[in-house]
Design an enzyme around this catalytic site. Structure first.
Site: not given
Length: 392
Positions: A19, A341
């Site tokens: 992340c 994406c």
């Protein structure tokens, strides 16, 4: 949209690295992604405000865990970003809590059953990975035990123990991967419990998902993404369209009620099989799916003199190759809906298409993967010269 300053604290963020944006509030993350989209795509037209999530946590319907033994201690977790080192974790802010709980149970079971994690250096041992797929709406759960050998001592007892601890699991599969590879799944699978598939609902349709099939990771944002793509497409009911890189047929089947016909093409044979089953499951008769390279398929399609009104394309992160883009230009559909994406490869592909007769009319970023760098985008394009189309 949740713009709170506070982020939930992840104790693994420095070791994991998955992340990249956890140091920012969610509102700041969206601003960062908006700027990225504008920097890369703004030259083609106005970039709409990115669509974020109300609750940007525990959104992943798929989780993969790797296993390793270190000094007799079993590790279960994820690979550190850009490495093959395993970070031992108990819970993740992105995955469904049920997936983490099942992973911790499997970790305990392989120890109690005296099974060893697979050793990638010696190519010895049993369990390599655990793959969990969740149906967020259906509640169905698939557990895939990826093993280094087909031999599974006390197999039935192990599965029974897993199901006793987690009766919510609806199917269990053993996948054998004995190759020296970084790929998670091998070619051989055996159903140990249930049907070998789960069913999920998306945009009012049902989809069966197998262990190998690709399915969008974030179901909440996928509905937003697909509905936005179809809003942009504005089909009238008489169009023949191609769904390129169709996967299990999700977006094409969702569009089927608004067009004359759907032709889906995908190189993954397993995904095409699922797409055909999904069409039958939903009683859809105006969709056909083919296993082929999308570019080669469309080149042949154009060579036969066939016409198509629109193409929906949803390629992998590498984007479309030149062969596909060339075939797309040759086929010359009036309308292209590009679901991307990766804004960098999207920029490259849009440059090609705009140099070869197409104009960008709408650009909409969607945050499919909060707390990561990834940005999903829907782009609407029309062939130059098409009239009576509203601009920005």
């Amino acid at each position: 949209m949740n713009n709170k300053k506070e982020n939930l604290i992840c104790p693994y963020r420095k070791r994991c690295g998955g992340c990249q944006l956890l140091n920012l509030s969610y509102g700041e993350q969206l601003l960062h992604k908006q700027r990225t989209a504008i920097r890369l795509l703004g030259k083609f037209g106005r970039v709409e405000n990115i669509i974020g999530m109300e609750y940007p946590y525990h959104y992943r319907n798929k989780a993969q865990y790797a296993f390793k033994s270190v000094s007799g201690r079993i590790m279960c977790g994820v690979y550190q970003s850009s490495t093959h080192k395993i970070v031992d974790i108990e819970n993740c802010l992105l995955t469904a809590p049920a997936a983490d709980e099942i992973a911790m149970t499997v970790k305990k079971l392989i120890k109690s059953f005296k099974l060893k994690p697979y050793n990638e250096d010696t190519h010895q041992g049993f369990l390599r990975h655990l793959l969990i797929k969740n149906g967020f709406k259906s509640g169905e759960i698939m557990a895939v035990l990826v093993t280094g050998t087909s031999e599974f001592p006390k197999k039935r007892s192990f599965v029974n123990a897993l199901l006793k601890a987690h009766p919510e699991i609806t199917t269990v599969i053993q996948n054998v991967n004995n190759r020296h590879t970084s790929m998670v799944l091998g070619d051989k699978s055996e159903i140990l419990y249930g049907s070998g598939k789960i069913t999920e609902e998306l945009c009012g349709l049902k989809f069966r998902i197998s262990d190998r099939a690709f399915y969008q990771i974030n179901p909440v944002q996928t509905e937003i993404l697909y509905n936005k793509a179809l809003e942009f497409a504005d089909f009238k009911g008489d169009e023949d369209i191609i769904d390129a890189y169709c996967g299990t047929g999700t977006i094409g089947l969702i569009a089927s009620g608004t067009v004359k016909s759907i032709t889906g093409v995908e190189i993954n044979a397993s995904a095409v099989k699922d797409a055909r089953e999904n069409a039958k499951l939903n009683g859809i008769e105006n969709a056909a799916f083919y296993t082929a390279d999308a570019g080669a398929f469309m080149t042949e399609f154009a060579g036969e003199g066939k016409k198509i009104d629109a193409v929906i394309m949803d390629p992998a992160r590498a984007g479309a190759d030149k062969a596909f883009l060339s075939s797309l230009v040759t086929l010359s559909p009036r309308k292209i809906v590009y679901v991307s994406c990766n804004p960098e490869t999207l920029q490259r592909d849009l440059l090609y298409l705009t140099k070869n007769g197409y104009k960008v009319r709408k650009i909409q970023p969607v945050d499919m993967f909060p707390h990561t760098d990834h940005v999903e985008t829907v782009v609407l394009m029309f062939r130059a010269g098409v009239k009576n189309i509203k601009h920005f």
